[in-house]
Write an enzyme that holds these catalytic residues in place. Structure first.
Site, mmCIF file in Angstrom:
data_model
loop_
_atom_site.group_PDB
_atom_site.id
_atom_site.type_symbol
_atom_site.label_atom_id
_atom_site.label_comp_id
_atom_site.label_asym_id
_atom_site.label_seq_id
_atom_site.Cartn_x
_atom_site.Cartn_y
_atom_site.Cartn_z
ATOM 1 C CE LYS A 54 13.857 -31.153 16.922
ATOM 2 N NZ LYS A 54 12.881 -31.753 17.837
ATOM 3 C CD GLN A 98 11.138 -34.994 17.838
ATOM 4 O OE1 GLN A 98 12.251 -34.496 17.856
ATOM 5 N NE2 GLN A 98 10.052 -34.300 17.575
ATOM 6 C CG ASP A 121 12.601 -29.962 23.796
ATOM 7 O OD1 ASP A 121 12.765 -29.166 22.852
ATOM 8 O OD2 ASP A 121 12.281 -31.154 23.644
#
Ligand code: NAD
Length: 290
Positions: A54, A98, A121
């Site tokens: 990422k 995460q 997200d």
């Protein structure tokens, strides 16, 4: 039947380049570059790889990344404090924690704590609700990547019958909402659906998000369908570790119009969509129209 292998890596490169050009325009107009904060708790090797990928993609897109590493034994209050500080930081436009978190920490609490405007997200209940009513800016990256692939491959999806295999909050359910908004007719099948393969065999588009290696075989697919394989499963084959999808690729691919491979399909697009979401969040927070 000749089938097309949908090149997720190439599509992801194209999408990241589109984001990079928009970031460049923003910066030329005097705005700050978007900032993406990535919080990694503990030292799970798979999570470490995801975070590195990422951050590498963010660099390519011209997005500043801010990495926050916390030890596996940090407590909920310490993690909450990091997220709250990022919520308040005007240089941070996107926050990603995460997952999975170590067992003693609450994922649900952290998802709710991230500011919905920085929730790149798309997991916050506010963004889930906005998606349900067709008003969302920030949509979970994996189903968004699948939609982008389908639209880049097929153009207009209106009237197609799409079957989604799996009903998770991060893939199956948002995928159904996105395809509904794209004017598809939707069926979601799951672990309690008695005749899932028969239903799937009626579909023009099949999206498999199950987490069971090679579950979706030839009996699940109508000849000429387009198949998107979200699954990433590590299996042992001939004593070697191999990544396979939820689709039995060798049996299914020859029946398809087009299919995504694993790896090199949905995975790269998921990360590219994170960059797209970070750009969207940054533009909204800076009041730049998009
Ligand atoms: P999950 O475990 O949360 O959900 C799986 C879903 O599959 C459930 O809704 C369950 O009802 C359904 N299911 C299980 N067995 C089934 C069966 N026999 N028939 C029909 N449905 C069945 O999983 P998830 O988080 O949605 O992930 C699914 C897969 O996608 C996993 O392999 C995961 O690693 C992968 N994944 C990939 C990406 C990516 O970036 N490519 C992102 C997220 C998840």
């Amino acid at each position: 039947m000749t089938f097309k292998v949908i090149n997720g890596k190439k599509m992801a490169d194209d999408l990241v380049e589109e984001v990079r050009l928009e970031v460049q325009q923003m910066c030329e107009a005097g705005h700050a570059a978007p900032g993406l904060a990535v919080v990694l708790v503990g030292d799970d090797p798979a999570s470490g790889v995801y975070v590195r990928n990422k951050i590498r993609r963010a660099e390519q897109a011209g997005i500043r990344s801010i990495e926050k590493r916390m030890s596996a034994d940090c407590n909920q209050e310490e993690l909450d404090a990091v997220v709250e500080a990022l919520n308040q930081d005007d240089d941070v436009h996107g926050i990603l924690v995460q997952l999975p978190l170590p067992k003693h920490l609450s994922e649900e609490r952290i998802i709710r704590l991230i500011s919905p405007q920085k929730d790149v997200d798309g997991f916050h209940p506010v963004n889930v609700g906005l998606l349900g009513t067709g008003q969302a800016d920030l949509v979970p990256c994996t189903p968004l990547g699948c939609l982008e692939m389908l639209q880049r491959e097929l153009g207009d999806l209106s009237g197609k019958h799409a079957v989604i295999v799996g009903r998770s909050n991060i893939v199956g359910k948002p995928m159904a909402n996105l395809l509904l908004q794209a004017n598809c007719t939707i069926t979601v099948v799951h672990s309690r659906t008695p005749n899932a393969s028969e239903i799937s065999r009626m579909a023009d588009i099949v999206v498999a998000a199950v987490g069971v290696p090679k579950l979706v075989g030839d009996a699940w697919i109508k000849p000429g369908a387009v198949v998107i394989d979200v699954g990433i499963n590590a299996i042992e084959l001939d004593g070697k570790r191999k990544l396979v999808g939820d689709v039995d690729y060798d049996k299914v691919a020859p029946m398809c119009q087009a299919i995504t491979p694993v790896p090199g399909g949905v995975g790269p697009m998921t990360i590219a969509c994170l960059m797209k979401n970070t750009l969207v969040a940054a533009k909204r927070l800076m009041n730049i129209s998009h």
